[in-house]
Design an enzyme around this catalytic site. Structure first.
Site, short mmCIF file in Angstrom:
data_model
loop_
_atom_site.label_atom_id
_atom_site.label_comp_id
_atom_site.label_asym_id
_atom_site.label_seq_id
_atom_site.Cartn_x
_atom_site.Cartn_y
_atom_site.Cartn_z
CG ASP A 76 44.77 31.09 36.06
OD1 ASP A 76 43.66 30.58 36.26
OD2 ASP A 76 45.23 31.30 34.93
CG HIS A 196 43.00 41.57 39.87
ND1 HIS A 196 44.38 41.57 39.91
CD2 HIS A 196 42.61 40.31 40.18
CE1 HIS A 196 44.79 40.36 40.22
NE2 HIS A 196 43.74 39.57 40.40
#
Length: 233
Positions: A76, A196
């Site tokens: 996002d 991540h």
């Protein structure tokens, strides 16, 4: 008496259909089949939507298809107002402190290739052929994943399919990014996959993964110029 405009009235919401579509990517089916519906949904959302509509396709504008050598795939845009600028993981130059994921990226970059940047603006990477693409190109302010079901993944898939027609380095951090790897066409690509850079996962495989040197080693082996990861915007 003539009506006087209210100087303190809120500005009219951005008109999503005026969002510029980068010409190099405009032939993707997404822009005819899906973008009108998504644009209408964004225009009707009463919440502030990030990034600003004129930055919606900023990553594609800075890195046209023929320039793409590396893809770094995010998820996002940043949901904090003032942070998202249309490039995955990048923030405006005046943002302090840096988002924690970006701070971890910079930590790994310094340890990997010794490079540093003066701020969090990654435009210098994009201008060298690093496509900084988010899987979803919009988010309501303060609501992580708030537009995850709008259908942005169709654009992501088409972009990955387009750029993978020729050898490309793909940097996929975290499971959501790696799930998009199904759209990468077979080829002589480099796939760099790790945890991540989020503080929740960076210590579980992101730190020490050396993505920056791995990309440059691959480019060098192909006779291509390396990315100057310390190049400012």
């Amino acid at each position: 008496m003539a009506h006087q405009p209210d100087l303190f009235a809120p500005a009219a919401p951005a008109v999503e259909h005026q969002t510029p579509i980068p010409p190099g990517w405009a032939d993707l089916p997404f822009f005819q089949d899906d973008w009108p519906r998504i644009a209408a949904a964004l225009a009707q959302d009463p919440r502030p939507v990030l990034p600003a509509h004129e930055r919606r396709f900023h990553a594609l504008a800075l890195t046209p298809p023929d320039s793409v050598r590396v893809v770094i795939l995010g998820q996002d845009p940043y949901p904090t107002p003032g942070h998202a600028m249309g490039l995955a993981f990048s923030v405006a130059p005046d943002v302090r402190p840096l988002p924690k994921s970006l701070a971890n990226i910079f930590r790994e970059m310094k340890e990997d290739v010794g490079a540093t940047l003066p701020n969090g603006d990654l435009s210098g990477w994009a201008r060298q052929g690093v496509l900084l693409l988010n899987t979803h190109l919009s988010v309501p302010a303060g609501v992580i994943g708030g537009h995850a079901k709008l259908g942005w993944e169709k654009l992501t898939g088409q972009v990955l399919a387009r750029v993978s027609r020729r050898p490309t380095a793909f940097v996929l951090w975290g499971r959501p990014a790696q799930a998009q790897g199904k759209h990468i066409a077979p080829g002589d690509h480099l796939l760099v996959e790790s945890a991540h850079p989020s503080p929740l996962s960076a210590s579980r495989g992101f730190f020490g993964s050396r993505p920056f040197s791995r990309v440059n080693d691959w480019l060098d082996a192909r006779g291509d110029a390396p990315i100057d990861w310390g190049a400012p915007a």
